[in-house]
Design a protein around this motif. Sequence first.
Motif, mmCIF file in Angstrom:
data_model
loop_
_atom_site.group_PDB
_atom_site.id
_atom_site.type_symbol
_atom_site.label_atom_id
_atom_site.label_comp_id
_atom_site.label_asym_id
_atom_site.label_seq_id
_atom_site.Cartn_x
_atom_site.Cartn_y
_atom_site.Cartn_z
ATOM 1 N N ARG A 71 -5.328 0.328 -5.434
ATOM 2 C CA ARG A 71 -5.126 -0.826 -4.559
ATOM 3 C C ARG A 71 -5.924 -2.028 -5.066
ATOM 4 N NH1 ARG A 71 -6.622 -1.290 1.921
ATOM 5 N NH2 ARG A 71 -5.361 -3.165 2.288
ATOM 6 N N VAL B 264 -0.136 10.227 -7.470
ATOM 7 C CA VAL B 264 -0.516 9.108 -6.601
ATOM 8 C C VAL B 264 -0.130 7.773 -7.230
ATOM 9 C CG1 VAL B 264 -2.484 7.933 -5.546
ATOM 10 C CG2 VAL B 264 -2.337 10.432 -5.473
ATOM 11 N N ASP C 185 -6.533 6.362 -5.075
ATOM 12 C CA ASP C 185 -5.553 5.435 -4.516
ATOM 13 C C ASP C 185 -6.203 4.123 -4.091
ATOM 14 O OD1 ASP C 185 -5.843 5.743 -1.228
ATOM 15 O OD2 ASP C 185 -6.264 7.603 -2.299
ATOM 16 N N THR D 164 -3.044 -6.184 -1.131
ATOM 17 C CA THR D 164 -2.122 -5.067 -1.336
ATOM 18 C C THR D 164 -2.326 -4.055 -0.222
ATOM 19 O OG1 THR D 164 -3.777 -4.185 -2.858
ATOM 20 C CG2 THR D 164 -1.841 -5.249 -3.841
ATOM 21 N N GLN E 96 5.774 2.382 -3.908
ATOM 22 C CA GLN E 96 5.489 1.742 -2.622
ATOM 23 C C GLN E 96 5.393 0.229 -2.772
ATOM 24 O OE1 GLN E 96 1.931 3.236 -0.642
ATOM 25 N NE2 GLN E 96 1.732 1.367 0.577
ATOM 26 N N ALA F 156 -2.493 2.745 0.317
ATOM 27 C CA ALA F 156 -1.512 3.698 -0.197
ATOM 28 C C ALA F 156 -1.060 4.655 0.903
ATOM 29 C CB ALA F 156 -2.106 4.490 -1.352
ATOM 30 N N ARG G 44 -2.269 9.362 -0.227
ATOM 31 C CA ARG G 44 -3.686 9.307 -0.559
ATOM 32 C C ARG G 44 -4.048 10.405 -1.545
ATOM 33 N NH1 ARG G 44 -6.951 8.207 4.992
ATOM 34 N NH2 ARG G 44 -8.475 9.339 3.755
ATOM 35 N N TYR H 174 2.389 5.047 -5.621
ATOM 36 C CA TYR H 174 1.903 3.723 -5.223
ATOM 37 C C TYR H 174 2.716 2.611 -5.888
ATOM 38 C CZ TYR H 174 -1.302 0.169 -3.527
ATOM 39 O OH TYR H 174 -1.837 -0.931 -2.878
#
Length: 197
Positions: free
Chosen positions: A86, A123, A82, A3, A130, A6, A9, A127
């Motif tokens: 991940r 966050v 973050d 992954t 994203q 981010a 952050r 994420y």
Amino acid sequence: MATPAAVIRAKEEGGLKTAIFAGGCFWGVEGVFSHVKGVTSAVSGYHGGSKRDASYKRVTTGSTGHAEAVKVTYDPSVVRYDELLRIFFAVVADPTTLNRQGPDHGSQYRSALIPTSAEQARVAKAYIAQLGKAKLWDKPIVTKIEKQDTFYRAEAYHQDFMAKNPNHGYIRRWDRPKVEALKTLFPADYTATFRKN
């Protein structure tokens, strides 16, 4: 699955922080985070239901509102929120399966993030967005962000289950590979030392 880092952050100061993650059976979630540098504890428990229903016997019925979850305490000067996200999406849980992880079915095995601060919520939302745009998976992400409620610590025999039962069939089949993936994908974040509770 690898992954990306981010884009947004986490900005966390002032000592240890906590966050709650639900990603299927809590043995594996706890096992992975217990091997992350900067994590000082990972406690298995129940989140999302009432105190009356906070027991393994009741939660396994899938009717309590609880998810098996892990409360992670970490030092953001070593590992940021973050970065924990991940790791969660890369090796802990499949974010595309609704109320299921591996062989486990039911709402108690849902994939969810439970932020404990406004910064974590900001966050986490960024994420997930994203990852959605990155289209890493063939199916849409169904991991939800849930409002923090009372976290109930699970029974003593569930704590440090992977460390205490390394040859358990479930651990060997489903959870040990997650720790191996952590070691492979995030070598700088991995520690062989298990953080016992």
